[in-house]
Motif scaffolding. Structure first.
Motif, PDB file in Angstrom:
ATOM      1  N   LYS A  62     -13.498  34.970  -0.252  1.00 19.00           N
ATOM      2  CA  LYS A  62     -12.754  33.772   0.162  1.00 19.00           C
ATOM      3  C   LYS A  62     -11.579  34.153   1.058  1.00 19.00           C
ATOM      4  CE  LYS A  62     -13.743  30.850  -3.832  1.00 19.00           C
ATOM      5  NZ  LYS A  62     -13.171  30.210  -5.027  1.00 19.00           N
ATOM      6  N   ARG A  63     -10.893  35.227   0.712  1.00 22.38           N
ATOM      7  CA  ARG A  63      -9.745  35.660   1.507  1.00 22.38           C
ATOM      8  C   ARG A  63     -10.186  36.114   2.900  1.00 22.38           C
ATOM      9  NH1 ARG A  63      -5.106  38.328  -1.468  1.00 22.38           N
ATOM     10  NH2 ARG A  63      -4.856  37.055  -3.320  1.00 22.38           N
ATOM     11  N   VAL A  64     -11.221  36.923   2.953  1.00 22.79           N
ATOM     12  CA  VAL A  64     -11.688  37.408   4.253  1.00 22.79           C
ATOM     13  C   VAL A  64     -12.238  36.251   5.079  1.00 22.79           C
ATOM     14  CG1 VAL A  64     -13.253  38.981   5.443  1.00 22.79           C
ATOM     15  CG2 VAL A  64     -12.126  39.729   3.349  1.00 22.79           C
ATOM     16  N   ASP A  65     -12.914  35.309   4.434  1.00 25.64           N
ATOM     17  CA  ASP A  65     -13.434  34.166   5.162  1.00 25.64           C
ATOM     18  C   ASP A  65     -12.292  33.309   5.713  1.00 25.64           C
ATOM     19  OD1 ASP A  65     -15.856  32.871   6.081  1.00 25.64           O
ATOM     20  OD2 ASP A  65     -15.264  31.200   4.794  1.00 25.64           O
ATOM     21  N   ALA A  66     -11.206  33.171   4.966  1.00 20.37           N
ATOM     22  CA  ALA A  66     -10.038  32.444   5.472  1.00 20.37           C
ATOM     23  C   ALA A  66      -9.462  33.163   6.692  1.00 20.37           C
ATOM     24  CB  ALA A  66      -8.981  32.309   4.376  1.00 20.37           C
ATOM     25  N   MET A  67      -9.399  34.493   6.636  1.00 16.18           N
ATOM     26  CA  MET A  67      -8.932  35.264   7.791  1.00 16.18           C
ATOM     27  C   MET A  67      -9.857  35.039   8.984  1.00 16.18           C
ATOM     28  SD  MET A  67      -7.911  38.873   5.953  1.00 16.18           S
ATOM     29  CE  MET A  67      -7.480  39.683   7.476  1.00 16.18           C
ATOM     30  N   ARG A  68     -11.149  35.013   8.726  1.00 16.00           N
ATOM     31  CA  ARG A  68     -12.132  34.795   9.794  1.00 16.00           C
ATOM     32  C   ARG A  68     -11.929  33.442  10.457  1.00 16.00           C
ATOM     33  NH1 ARG A  68     -16.488  31.852  10.459  1.00 16.00           N
ATOM     34  NH2 ARG A  68     -16.381  31.061   8.331  1.00 16.00           N
ATOM     35  N   LYS A  69     -11.720  32.422   9.653  1.00 13.19           N
ATOM     36  CA  LYS A  69     -11.534  31.077  10.199  1.00 13.19           C
ATOM     37  C   LYS A  69     -10.274  30.988  11.057  1.00 13.19           C
ATOM     38  CE  LYS A  69     -14.059  28.723   6.531  1.00 13.19           C
ATOM     39  NZ  LYS A  69     -13.951  27.879   5.318  1.00 13.19           N
ATOM     40  N   VAL A  70      -9.189  31.584  10.593  1.00 16.04           N
ATOM     41  CA  VAL A  70      -7.952  31.598  11.379  1.00 16.04           C
ATOM     42  C   VAL A  70      -8.167  32.411  12.655  1.00 16.04           C
ATOM     43  CG1 VAL A  70      -5.534  32.336  11.416  1.00 16.04           C
ATOM     44  CG2 VAL A  70      -6.453  31.206   9.380  1.00 16.04           C
ATOM     45  N   ARG A  71      -8.825  33.559  12.540  1.00 14.10           N
ATOM     46  CA  ARG A  71      -9.109  34.388  13.709  1.00 14.10           C
ATOM     47  C   ARG A  71      -9.911  33.613  14.751  1.00 14.10           C
ATOM     48  NH1 ARG A  71     -13.936  38.305  13.774  1.00 14.10           N
ATOM     49  NH2 ARG A  71     -14.827  36.217  13.648  1.00 14.10           N
ATOM     50  N   ASN A  72     -10.889  32.849  14.302  1.00 18.09           N
ATOM     51  CA  ASN A  72     -11.721  32.088  15.238  1.00 18.09           C
ATOM     52  C   ASN A  72     -10.911  31.065  16.027  1.00 18.09           C
ATOM     53  OD1 ASN A  72     -13.929  33.576  14.529  1.00 18.09           O
ATOM     54  ND2 ASN A  72     -14.891  31.974  13.314  1.00 18.09           N
ATOM     55  N   ILE A  73      -9.943  30.452  15.387  1.00 21.87           N
ATOM     56  CA  ILE A  73      -9.085  29.501  16.107  1.00 21.87           C
ATOM     57  C   ILE A  73      -8.289  30.249  17.177  1.00 21.87           C
ATOM     58  CG2 ILE A  73      -7.128  27.916  15.923  1.00 21.87           C
ATOM     59  CD1 ILE A  73      -8.224  27.271  13.047  1.00 21.87           C
ATOM     60  N   PHE A  74      -7.726  31.379  16.805  1.00 26.60           N
ATOM     61  CA  PHE A  74      -6.948  32.159  17.778  1.00 26.60           C
ATOM     62  C   PHE A  74      -7.829  32.682  18.906  1.00 26.60           C
ATOM     63  CE2 PHE A  74      -3.676  32.103  14.565  1.00 26.60           C
ATOM     64  CZ  PHE A  74      -2.510  32.106  15.308  1.00 26.60           C
ATOM     65  N   ALA A  75      -9.064  32.986  18.598  1.00 28.78           N
ATOM     66  CA  ALA A  75      -9.968  33.523  19.616  1.00 28.78           C
ATOM     67  C   ALA A  75     -10.453  32.448  20.589  1.00 28.78           C
ATOM     68  CB  ALA A  75     -11.168  34.190  18.944  1.00 28.78           C
ATOM     69  N   HIS A  76     -10.470  31.189  20.166  1.00 26.08           N
ATOM     70  CA  HIS A  76     -11.062  30.138  20.987  1.00 26.08           C
ATOM     71  C   HIS A  76     -10.079  29.095  21.515  1.00 26.08           C
ATOM     72  CE1 HIS A  76     -15.048  31.651  20.176  1.00 26.08           C
ATOM     73  NE2 HIS A  76     -14.758  31.708  18.899  1.00 26.08           N
ATOM     74  N   GLU A  77      -8.868  29.117  21.039  1.00 23.61           N
ATOM     75  CA  GLU A  77      -7.853  28.144  21.482  1.00 23.61           C
ATOM     76  C   GLU A  77      -6.753  28.875  22.243  1.00 23.61           C
ATOM     77  OE1 GLU A  77      -7.809  24.804  21.091  1.00 23.61           O
ATOM     78  OE2 GLU A  77      -9.713  24.782  20.011  1.00 23.61           O
ATOM     79  N   LEU A  78      -6.549  28.524  23.484  1.00 19.72           N
ATOM     80  CA  LEU A  78      -5.526  29.181  24.302  1.00 19.72           C
ATOM     81  C   LEU A  78      -4.122  28.976  23.753  1.00 19.72           C
ATOM     82  CD1 LEU A  78      -6.841  28.430  27.904  1.00 19.72           C
ATOM     83  CD2 LEU A  78      -6.939  30.585  26.647  1.00 19.72           C
ATOM     84  N   ASN A  79      -3.866  27.817  23.173  1.00 20.43           N
ATOM     85  CA  ASN A  79      -2.520  27.520  22.690  1.00 20.43           C
ATOM     86  C   ASN A  79      -2.376  27.748  21.176  1.00 20.43           C
ATOM     87  OD1 ASN A  79      -4.130  25.398  21.899  1.00 20.43           O
ATOM     88  ND2 ASN A  79      -2.598  23.809  22.311  1.00 20.43           N
ATOM     89  N   ALA A  80      -3.212  28.565  20.601  1.00 19.40           N
ATOM     90  CA  ALA A  80      -3.162  28.804  19.159  1.00 19.40           C
ATOM     91  C   ALA A  80      -1.889  29.554  18.775  1.00 19.40           C
ATOM     92  CB  ALA A  80      -4.384  29.581  18.699  1.00 19.40           C
ATOM     93  N   SER A  81      -1.341  29.142  17.667  1.00 20.27           N
ATOM     94  CA  SER A  81      -0.197  29.801  17.041  1.00 20.27           C
ATOM     95  C   SER A  81      -0.213  29.340  15.586  1.00 20.27           C
ATOM     96  CB  SER A  81       1.113  29.397  17.718  1.00 20.27           C
ATOM     97  OG  SER A  81       1.437  28.058  17.390  1.00 20.27           O
ATOM     98  N   PHE A  82       0.735  29.785  14.810  1.00 20.22           N
ATOM     99  CA  PHE A  82       0.792  29.313  13.432  1.00 20.22           C
ATOM    100  C   PHE A  82       1.317  27.884  13.356  1.00 20.22           C
ATOM    101  CE2 PHE A  82       0.113  33.761  12.431  1.00 20.22           C
ATOM    102  CZ  PHE A  82      -0.779  33.647  11.378  1.00 20.22           C
ATOM    103  N   ASP A  83       1.705  27.309  14.513  1.00 21.81           N
ATOM    104  CA  ASP A  83       2.086  25.902  14.579  1.00 21.81           C
ATOM    105  C   ASP A  83       0.918  25.012  15.016  1.00 21.81           C
ATOM    106  OD1 ASP A  83       4.744  26.324  13.794  1.00 21.81           O
ATOM    107  OD2 ASP A  83       5.318  26.854  15.845  1.00 21.81           O
ATOM    108  N   HIS A  84      -0.201  25.618  15.400  1.00 18.41           N
ATOM    109  CA  HIS A  84      -1.387  24.867  15.824  1.00 18.41           C
ATOM    110  C   HIS A  84      -1.885  24.051  14.624  1.00 18.41           C
ATOM    111  CE1 HIS A  84      -5.573  24.142  16.998  1.00 18.41           C
ATOM    112  NE2 HIS A  84      -5.196  24.388  18.260  1.00 18.41           N
ATOM    113  N   PRO A  85      -2.242  22.784  14.824  1.00 20.24           N
ATOM    114  CA  PRO A  85      -2.656  21.933  13.682  1.00 20.24           C
ATOM    115  C   PRO A  85      -3.820  22.500  12.868  1.00 20.24           C
ATOM    116  CG  PRO A  85      -2.676  20.673  15.757  1.00 20.24           C
ATOM    117  CD  PRO A  85      -2.260  22.061  16.081  1.00 20.24           C
TER     118      PRO A  85
END
Length: 190
Positions: free
Chosen positions: A101-124
């Motif tokens: 579950k922890r690694v999958d959560a990391m994967r999901k966050v990583r995917n947002i950063f990899a695919h969204e130009l404006n990704a940050s920890f403030d990204h919705p």
């Protein structure tokens, strides 16, 4: 995946005497690499390390065979993605359900950063993932909660392949083993 850099002498000048010391230095490198890093750099670096550790764990479990690399390399490799590695490691009993579950959560966050130009920890979308378990801990800001969860996950996985290789390494099936396995079928059919 090429994995982490290999060195016989750490850039700091330390020469590790064994694999455990090398891994400890590797963990220090990860901590140093994430210090002061951008949000994107932090997430992608942490996820890349975890992916390398999962690949090591899986390879330590599988039989020694040249064909193992086909499971990890190529466009249709079943363990070529982080998602595939997570599922395989969990279903083979090499990581716990909570670690998965922890690694999958990391994967999901990583995917947002990899695919969204404006990704940050403030990204919705990132905030949404960080607001729930296993990332959210109720005390830390999203970036710190992610880093805390990631480092606590990494510290358990960084050495796991050594233990797996020592106690759970699979061996190729030999004819006498096959015959024993087949004998269960004849007992069951009676």
């Amino acid at each position: 995946m090429n994995g982490l850099p290999t060195w016989t002498k750490h850039p700091s000048g330390i020469v590790p005497e064994n694999e455990h010391e090398r891994r400890t230095l590797e963990y220090g490198d990860l901590l140093q690499a994430t210090a002061g890093e951008s949000d994107r750099g932090l997430v992608i670096t942490a996820a890349a390390h975890v992916e390398v550790y999962l690949e090591r764990i899986l390879k330590a479990f599988l039989i020694d065979d040249a064909d193992v690399k086909e499971l990890f390399e190529g466009p249709f490799a079943p363990f070529g993605s982080l998602s595939g590695k997570i599922k395989a490691a969990r279903l083979m009993g090499l990581i716990t359900k909570e670690e998965a579950k922890r690694v999958d959560a990391m994967r999901k966050v990583r995917n947002i950063f990899a695919h969204e130009l404006n990704a940050s920890f403030d990204h919705p979308d990132v905030k949404k993932l960080c607001a729930k378990s296993p990332i959210k801990d109720g005390r830390l800001a999203d970036r710190d909660a992610f880093l805390h969860m990631a480092m606590n996950t990494v510290i358990h996985l960084i050495y796991r392949d050594i233990g797996v290789a020592a106690s759970h390494k699979r061996k190729p099936l030999m004819n006498e083993d096959r015959e024993k396995l087949d004998s269960y079928r004849s007992v069951r059919d009676e």
